[in-house]
Structure formats: structure tokens, C-alpha cells
Design a protein around this motif. Structure first.
Motif, PDB file in Angstrom:
ATOM      1  N   PHE B 129       0.846  -1.189   0.000  1.00  0.00           N
ATOM      2  CA  PHE B 129       0.000   0.000   0.000  1.00  0.00           C
ATOM      3  C   PHE B 129       0.878   1.235   0.000  1.00  0.00           C
ATOM      4  CE2 PHE B 129      -2.331   3.554   1.511  1.00  0.00           C
ATOM      5  CZ  PHE B 129      -3.574   3.391   0.931  1.00  0.00           C
ATOM      6  N   VAL B 130       0.717   2.063  -1.017  1.00  0.00           N
ATOM      7  CA  VAL B 130       1.451   3.340  -1.073  1.00  0.00           C
ATOM      8  C   VAL B 130       0.502   4.415  -1.564  1.00  0.00           C
ATOM      9  CG1 VAL B 130       3.782   2.434  -1.436  1.00  0.00           C
ATOM     10  CG2 VAL B 130       2.270   2.779  -3.391  1.00  0.00           C
ATOM     11  N   GLY B 131       0.812   5.632  -1.246  1.00  0.00           N
ATOM     12  CA  GLY B 131       0.014   6.756  -1.704  1.00  0.00           C
ATOM     13  C   GLY B 131       0.342   7.096  -3.158  1.00  0.00           C
ATOM     14  N   ASP B 132      -0.306   8.131  -3.667  1.00  0.00           N
ATOM     15  CA  ASP B 132      -0.048   8.559  -5.031  1.00  0.00           C
ATOM     16  C   ASP B 132       1.353   9.148  -5.140  1.00  0.00           C
ATOM     17  OD1 ASP B 132      -2.554   7.821  -5.981  1.00  0.00           O
ATOM     18  OD2 ASP B 132      -3.445   9.685  -5.215  1.00  0.00           O
ATOM     19  N   PRO B 133       1.958   9.038  -6.337  1.00  0.00           N
ATOM     20  CA  PRO B 133       3.279   9.637  -6.546  1.00  0.00           C
ATOM     21  C   PRO B 133       3.142  11.152  -6.669  1.00  0.00           C
ATOM     22  CG  PRO B 133       2.447   8.784  -8.608  1.00  0.00           C
ATOM     23  CD  PRO B 133       1.418   8.427  -7.565  1.00  0.00           C
ATOM     24  N   PRO B 134       4.265  11.871  -6.622  1.00  0.00           N
ATOM     25  CA  PRO B 134       4.206  13.315  -6.829  1.00  0.00           C
ATOM     26  C   PRO B 134       3.537  13.588  -8.184  1.00  0.00           C
ATOM     27  CG  PRO B 134       6.450  12.617  -6.246  1.00  0.00           C
ATOM     28  CD  PRO B 134       5.636  11.377  -6.435  1.00  0.00           C
ATOM     29  N   GLU B 139       5.555   8.932 -13.759  1.00  0.00           N
ATOM     30  CA  GLU B 139       6.298   7.778 -14.273  1.00  0.00           C
ATOM     31  C   GLU B 139       7.179   7.136 -13.195  1.00  0.00           C
ATOM     32  OE1 GLU B 139       6.688  10.850 -14.821  1.00  0.00           O
ATOM     33  OE2 GLU B 139       8.725  11.445 -15.394  1.00  0.00           O
ATOM     34  N   LEU B 140       7.311   7.831 -12.063  1.00  0.00           N
ATOM     35  CA  LEU B 140       8.088   7.263 -10.949  1.00  0.00           C
ATOM     36  C   LEU B 140       7.194   6.576  -9.910  1.00  0.00           C
ATOM     37  CD1 LEU B 140      10.783  10.055 -10.338  1.00  0.00           C
ATOM     38  CD2 LEU B 140      11.085   7.844 -11.495  1.00  0.00           C
ATOM     39  N   ASP B 141       5.932   6.365 -10.242  1.00  0.00           N
ATOM     40  CA  ASP B 141       5.012   5.694  -9.321  1.00  0.00           C
ATOM     41  C   ASP B 141       5.558   4.300  -8.986  1.00  0.00           C
ATOM     42  OD1 ASP B 141       2.914   4.523  -7.969  1.00  0.00           O
ATOM     43  OD2 ASP B 141       1.379   5.232  -9.373  1.00  0.00           O
ATOM     44  N   VAL B 142       5.806   4.036  -7.711  1.00  0.00           N
ATOM     45  CA  VAL B 142       6.387   2.736  -7.347  1.00  0.00           C
ATOM     46  C   VAL B 142       5.459   1.586  -7.708  1.00  0.00           C
ATOM     47  CG1 VAL B 142       7.954   3.521  -5.533  1.00  0.00           C
ATOM     48  CG2 VAL B 142       5.564   2.968  -4.963  1.00  0.00           C
ATOM     49  N   ARG B 143       4.158   1.885  -7.818  1.00  0.00           N
ATOM     50  CA  ARG B 143       3.217   0.814  -8.171  1.00  0.00           C
ATOM     51  C   ARG B 143       3.465   0.283  -9.574  1.00  0.00           C
ATOM     52  NH1 ARG B 143      -1.676   4.347  -5.712  1.00  0.00           N
ATOM     53  NH2 ARG B 143      -0.568   5.838  -7.045  1.00  0.00           N
ATOM     54  N   ARG B 144       4.251   1.002 -10.374  1.00  0.00           N
ATOM     55  CA  ARG B 144       4.610   0.510 -11.705  1.00  0.00           C
ATOM     56  C   ARG B 144       5.702  -0.560 -11.625  1.00  0.00           C
ATOM     57  NH1 ARG B 144       6.722   4.587 -15.409  1.00  0.00           N
ATOM     58  NH2 ARG B 144       5.998   3.186 -17.058  1.00  0.00           N
ATOM     59  N   GLY B 145       6.338  -0.682 -10.460  1.00  0.00           N
ATOM     60  CA  GLY B 145       7.360  -1.711 -10.293  1.00  0.00           C
ATOM     61  C   GLY B 145       8.466  -1.550 -11.318  1.00  0.00           C
ATOM     62  N   SER B 146       8.893  -2.674 -11.913  1.00  0.00           N
ATOM     63  CA  SER B 146      10.033  -2.642 -12.834  1.00  0.00           C
ATOM     64  C   SER B 146       9.746  -1.804 -14.072  1.00  0.00           C
ATOM     65  CB  SER B 146      10.445  -4.066 -13.234  1.00  0.00           C
ATOM     66  OG  SER B 146       9.331  -4.787 -13.681  1.00  0.00           O
ATOM     67  N   ASP B 147       8.465  -1.549 -14.389  1.00  0.00           N
ATOM     68  CA  ASP B 147       8.156  -0.694 -15.544  1.00  0.00           C
ATOM     69  C   ASP B 147       8.698   0.724 -15.360  1.00  0.00           C
ATOM     70  OD1 ASP B 147       6.852  -2.801 -16.705  1.00  0.00           O
ATOM     71  OD2 ASP B 147       4.847  -2.133 -16.131  1.00  0.00           O
ATOM     72  N   ALA B 148       8.910   1.108 -14.119  1.00  0.00           N
ATOM     73  CA  ALA B 148       9.403   2.462 -13.848  1.00  0.00           C
ATOM     74  C   ALA B 148      10.925   2.560 -13.906  1.00  0.00           C
ATOM     75  CB  ALA B 148       8.910   2.930 -12.472  1.00  0.00           C
ATOM     76  N   ALA B 211       5.006   9.529  19.641  1.00  0.00           N
ATOM     77  CA  ALA B 211       5.868  10.661  19.299  1.00  0.00           C
ATOM     78  C   ALA B 211       5.547  11.258  17.935  1.00  0.00           C
ATOM     79  CB  ALA B 211       7.335  10.218  19.343  1.00  0.00           C
ATOM     80  N   GLU B 212       5.151  10.411  16.975  1.00  0.00           N
ATOM     81  CA  GLU B 212       4.899  10.915  15.615  1.00  0.00           C
ATOM     82  C   GLU B 212       3.794  10.124  14.944  1.00  0.00           C
ATOM     83  OE1 GLU B 212       7.988  11.607  12.791  1.00  0.00           O
ATOM     84  OE2 GLU B 212       9.400  12.291  14.336  1.00  0.00           O
ATOM     85  N   PRO B 213       2.911  10.800  14.203  1.00  0.00           N
ATOM     86  CA  PRO B 213       1.845  10.098  13.492  1.00  0.00           C
ATOM     87  C   PRO B 213       2.425   9.056  12.531  1.00  0.00           C
ATOM     88  CG  PRO B 213       1.410  12.449  13.491  1.00  0.00           C
ATOM     89  CD  PRO B 213       2.804  12.268  14.036  1.00  0.00           C
ATOM     90  N   ASP B 214       1.740   7.916  12.443  1.00  0.00           N
ATOM     91  CA  ASP B 214       2.168   6.837  11.553  1.00  0.00           C
ATOM     92  C   ASP B 214       1.830   7.214  10.109  1.00  0.00           C
ATOM     93  OD1 ASP B 214       2.875   3.669  11.677  1.00  0.00           O
ATOM     94  OD2 ASP B 214       1.450   4.107  10.061  1.00  0.00           O
ATOM     95  N   THR B 215       2.811   7.137   9.232  1.00  0.00           N
ATOM     96  CA  THR B 215       2.586   7.610   7.857  1.00  0.00           C
ATOM     97  C   THR B 215       1.737   6.635   7.042  1.00  0.00           C
ATOM     98  OG1 THR B 215       4.780   6.726   7.250  1.00  0.00           O
ATOM     99  CG2 THR B 215       4.630   9.084   7.754  1.00  0.00           C
ATOM    100  N   LEU B 216       1.744   5.357   7.383  1.00  0.00           N
ATOM    101  CA  LEU B 216       0.846   4.426   6.672  1.00  0.00           C
ATOM    102  C   LEU B 216      -0.610   4.739   7.020  1.00  0.00           C
ATOM    103  CD1 LEU B 216       0.552   1.893   4.807  1.00  0.00           C
ATOM    104  CD2 LEU B 216       0.539   0.518   6.897  1.00  0.00           C
ATOM    105  N   VAL B 217      -0.860   5.007   8.291  1.00  0.00           N
ATOM    106  CA  VAL B 217      -2.215   5.401   8.705  1.00  0.00           C
ATOM    107  C   VAL B 217      -2.615   6.699   8.003  1.00  0.00           C
ATOM    108  CG1 VAL B 217      -3.658   6.102  10.652  1.00  0.00           C
ATOM    109  CG2 VAL B 217      -2.032   4.202  10.930  1.00  0.00           C
ATOM    110  N   ALA B 218      -1.692   7.640   7.926  1.00  0.00           N
ATOM    111  CA  ALA B 218      -1.992   8.920   7.267  1.00  0.00           C
ATOM    112  C   ALA B 218      -2.345   8.710   5.798  1.00  0.00           C
ATOM    113  CB  ALA B 218      -0.800   9.875   7.410  1.00  0.00           C
ATOM    114  N   GLU B 219      -1.582   7.855   5.100  1.00  0.00           N
ATOM    115  CA  GLU B 219      -1.866   7.600   3.675  1.00  0.00           C
ATOM    116  C   GLU B 219      -3.220   6.926   3.496  1.00  0.00           C
ATOM    117  OE1 GLU B 219      -0.455   8.492   0.913  1.00  0.00           O
ATOM    118  OE2 GLU B 219       1.622   8.980   1.359  1.00  0.00           O
ATOM    119  N   LYS B 220      -3.533   5.982   4.391  1.00  0.00           N
ATOM    120  CA  LYS B 220      -4.761   5.196   4.215  1.00  0.00           C
ATOM    121  C   LYS B 220      -5.995   5.910   4.732  1.00  0.00           C
ATOM    122  CE  LYS B 220      -3.364   0.297   4.243  1.00  0.00           C
ATOM    123  NZ  LYS B 220      -3.398  -0.968   4.999  1.00  0.00           N
TER     124      LYS B 220
END
Lengths: 286, 286
Positions: B129-134, B139-148, B211-220
Motif C-alpha cells: 500500500f502506497v500513496g499517489d506519486p508526486p 512515471e516514478l510511481d512505485v506501483r509501476r514496479g520494474s516498468d518504472a 511521538a509521531e503520526p504513523d505515515t501508513l495510517v496517514a496515507e490510508k
């Protein structure tokens, strides 16, 4: 790095996770002197020895000794000595061909005096609870560890010979003499069952315990206690048949055994072996 | 077979065992789609990749990819992708000298475009699970895997570059840019604490979460939910200070998060890293 050794390590991990496993460390219970995390560490530490057991150019006894030494080094106690004694011949069998009862019999039959010596040396690494040796062979007391190796060598005893001599009072040794009959039967049960692999391991444990008294309990607490524990496990299963035993009832049994310090460890050792066979032979997944 | 890799594998195992770790799989809780046994299998499967991370002649990204592939193959799901991304540079650092924050900074700085390409290929093995790319770099979206990979290579991005670009929205990437500041601080806490290693892991997890908000929770679930979870963790700790938080209260928090499907997975990833540092640098034992 051998996938068969990985399956053996995973079998150790899933065995300790399976719950409820009355009287043993499991996902829900520690014992007074044994913690869950120590079993995790023991499984990781055993891995190089399990890899060695895969290598047919490496003595099976040496592989076992290395696994015990690594386990003991990481866990800082004895967590899985008996389970490793179940796994060693099964791992060698699987790594060199089909994992069948016939082939594991051949692996056992091929053990040597050097394997027996390594087995004795393994006791140097860890405190293992064992009963008294036969009255006519005090010099073969495993508690002597490597000090007993000259006596083993003088008599020309192989590891298979040692297991045969202990089979009437040690459930692991008994498996060595029968081509791992109960271990393979429990693996069939695990492969056929539903649920998470941990649940299936716990069910296999209870079925094994219900079928035969645990020899570690018999050595520590006497035959009557071992029989009582087995009868109780059988009763729980019979009362619920054809369904699975009521989980609360098994949990109550587990808590009673933990409180009394009654630990059917040999049955847990066979469960680890059954999990390995289920992973390796039937490709079960977690 | 490297003892540093064994420590990394053990860190993964103790991390998942540590309980209560609100919102995560732990010794007492599964999630709807993730079981405890799958984490055990994922840790075992990651081992060859962790061994590869120890070898300075092996690309760090390749070692990470191998660890992810092995994890995914054994667990049949994504159990520890983020934890392995924390562990890979720490393992390389420990295997090649002192495990210090300065040296892990050097390991990060030495990463290459090839390491970045391997990082992208790792996404082929597993659903993460990852958020949207910048918006400016789809084209750097990690969800593209090796295509990127061609886009990564065209831009000459190293793995350190990728982590720097994600640091503001991914707590693991943030650690890569700070010399693993929070990971090392949590390791200090684990080394100084009492109790079983699983208990110490759970305590470190709660301190990190407070101490710090969880970034996976923030993305989801959004920033508000991530902040609420962190505030709740902080409150539990403050109410109990200077003692440990009431276990029943933490358990209730855990059950609430599981019921809501809120999984602070990034905080668990850092906990695994902290356990590794505690095992490797401070020699803590289970």
C-alpha cells in the motif's frame, strides 16, 4: 541456504505459535522458565545446523549437534532439542530425495558411530531433562555428554542403535525406530485440516497427546500422570466428536497443566516434525 | 550464513510477537487479512535476502529485492516490506563494521541507481500500500514496479534520492534521511528496559507511535486519523507516567484500532529496525 532447512525452521516457529497446546509454551502462554521469544531465537539459531543436515557430505549427527549448539547459543536455554532430533533425519531425507517413511528408515539405518558420538556431544551445549540410563550401562548416560563418547565408540554403537535402546521410554527415539509413523500420520492430519497452520498444529498436538502418553511427562512426573494427561486429552476430543474440541475446555486444560508444571514436550517435538512433513511433502502454507 | 542476518530475522520475529502493539498483528491478534503465521513465514523467507545484504559485493538494492521476494514467496502476501526497507541498510552497516548512525549515513549515501532500480523491481513481488506519486512525476510511481526502472535510470536517481523525495510522507524513507534517528533512539529504549524482549518491543512501539503520526495510517485514513491515533498513544503513556501504561488500556486501544482497520504499520517497521539495533549493537537477548 536450503529451502528444506527453511521449512524446518518454519516448522519450529509454527509449532511454538500453535495454540492452545496444553502444557507447552504457545502463542498465548509462557512457562515459568521458558519464554516464547526464546523459542523464536532457538529456531533462528538452529538454522545453520538445519542447513548442514541438508548436506549429504556432512555427518547427520554433526548437523544435529550444530543445530543444538546454535539453538542453545541464541535461546540461552534448551528450547527445541527434542524437536531437532525429530527434524534432523527428516530434513536429511527430504533434502536428498522423496520424503517418505521408507527413505527416512534408510537414513536412520545409515547412521554411524560418528553420528552417535556427535549426538552425545550435543548434550554438552545444553541441559536436557532425561531419565536415568539403563542400570547395566551407566557409562552411556547421555548426561555425561562428550565424556561418554569413548564408551559409545568402544561398543560400536550407531545413532540408530542408541535410538532403538531408548525407544521404550522416549517418544522421539520411538519415532526413529518406526520410520516416524506418528509424525507422518500427524502430517496427514495437518494437511487435511482447515484453519490457520497454527490452529492445525494445535489440533495435531492434541490428537497425538490423546493417542499416547507423553514420555517427557512420564519421566518427570511418572506414568500415572502421563496416562491421566493423555486420558484427559482423549476425553476432550471424544466429548466434542465429530467436531473440534471446545476451545475454552482445551484452554482450561492448558492452564491446569502449566500451573502443575506438567509439560508434554515430547508431543510438541513430534508436532514440529509433523509440521515439517506437512510443509515439505504436502506444500501446506501458513 | 551470517549472524547479523540471523539478528535481522530474529528482529522481524520478535517484532510481530511483541504485544500489545495497537493496530498490528501481534502475539495476541491477527488482522482480517494477515495472520501471525504469515509473518513467521515472511521472516524465514526473507533470510536469504538478509544474508545478501550482509555481503558488500552484493548490491544493497538487490539484497533488499531478494529479501522481499523471499518474504512474499513464503508468506504469500506482504508482511514485512517496510521492515525490510528499514533493515537493509542497517544490516549492511552492521555486517561491514560498527553499527553507528554515521556509518549508516555512509551506507545510504553510497547507494546507486542500480539500487534504486532494484527497489522498484521489489514492488513486482508484492502488493504494497502506497500513496499517489508526486503529481510532477507519475512515471516514478512505485506501483509501476520494474516498468518504472527506465524512468529512474533516465533521471539518474539513487535509492538515497528516492528516499529523500518520499521522506515527508513516509516514515521509513524519513529514517533513511536522518541516519535512522528514531530507530536508534528506540533501540536505546529497548536496551535500557526490563522485561521480555517482546514486552520491550511493544513498549518501544507505543513510544514511537506516541511521538509521531504513523505515515501508513496517514496515507490510508488521512492525517486526522493518524494524529488521533498518536494523541491516544501519547495520552496512554502520559496518564501512566512514570510507570508503564496500563496493559488493559493498551489492549482496548489495540482492539479498537483492529476493529477500525487502522494499522500503524510504519511504526511497526521502525520497531523491527530498533530490535535489530538492540540485538546487534547492545547484544540484548530474548
Amino acid at each position: 541456504m536450503h529451502s528444506t532447512a527453511a521449512n524446518a525452521e518454519l516448522a519450529l516457529l509454527v509449532e511454538v505459535a500453535g495454540t492452545p497446546k496444553p502444557g507447552n509454551v504457545d502463542r498465548e502462554r509462557d512457562l515459568a522458565d521458558l519464554r516464547f521469544e526464546q523459542f523464536l531465537a532457538g529456531a533462528v539459531g538452529a538454522r545453520p545446523g538445519l542447513d548442514a543436515c541438508c548436506d549429504p557430505n556432512f555427518g547427520l549427527g554433526d548437523g544435529f549437534e550444530r543445530a543444538v549448539a546454535g539453538m542453545s547459543d541464541r535461546a540461552e536455554t534448551n528450547t527445541q532439542f527434542g524437536a531437532l532430533l525429530v527434524l534432523a533425519p527428516l530434513v536429511r531425507t527430504a533434502a536428498t530425495g522423496e520424503l517418505s517413511r521408507d527413505r527416512v528408515r534408510d537414513v536412520v539405518a545409515a547412521t554411524t558411530v560418528a553420528d552417535a558420538a556427535a549426538f552425545y556431544r550435543a548434550f554438552d551445549h545444553v541441559d536436557v531433562f532425561v531419565g536415568d540410563p539403563p542400570a547395566d550401562a551407566p557409562e552411556l548416560d547421555v548426561r555425561r555428554g562428550s565424556d561418554a563418547v569413548p564408551a559409545v565408540e568402544d561398543r560400536g554403537l550407531t545413532l540408530a542403535d542408541l535410538m532403538r535402546d531408548s525407544a521404550d521410554r522416549d517418544g522421539v527415539a520411538a519415532e526413529w525406530t518406526t520410520g516416524f509413523e506418528r509424525t507422518f500420520a500427524a502430517a496427514d492430519r495437518i494437511a487435511a485440516a482447515d484453519g490457520s497452520l497454527g490452529e492445525r498444529a494445535a489440533d495435531a498436538f492434541l490428537a497425538l497427546l490423546a493417542a499416547e502418553p507423553d514420555t517427557l511427562v512420564a519421566e518427570k512426573h511418572g506414568d500415572d500422570v502421563a496416562r491421566e494427561v493423555t486420558d484427559r486429552a482423549a476425553e476432550l476430543r471424544e466429548d466434542a466428536a465429530p467436531c473440534a474440541p471446545d476451545r475454552d475446555a482445551v484452554t482450561a486444560f492448558a492452564e491446569d497443566l502449566v500451573a502443575r508444571g506438567v509439560n508434554p514436550g515430547t508431543t510438541a517435538d513430534l508436532t514440529a516434525g509433523a509440521l515439517f512433513v506437512a510443509l515439505e511433502r504436502y506444500g501446506v502454507t501458513p
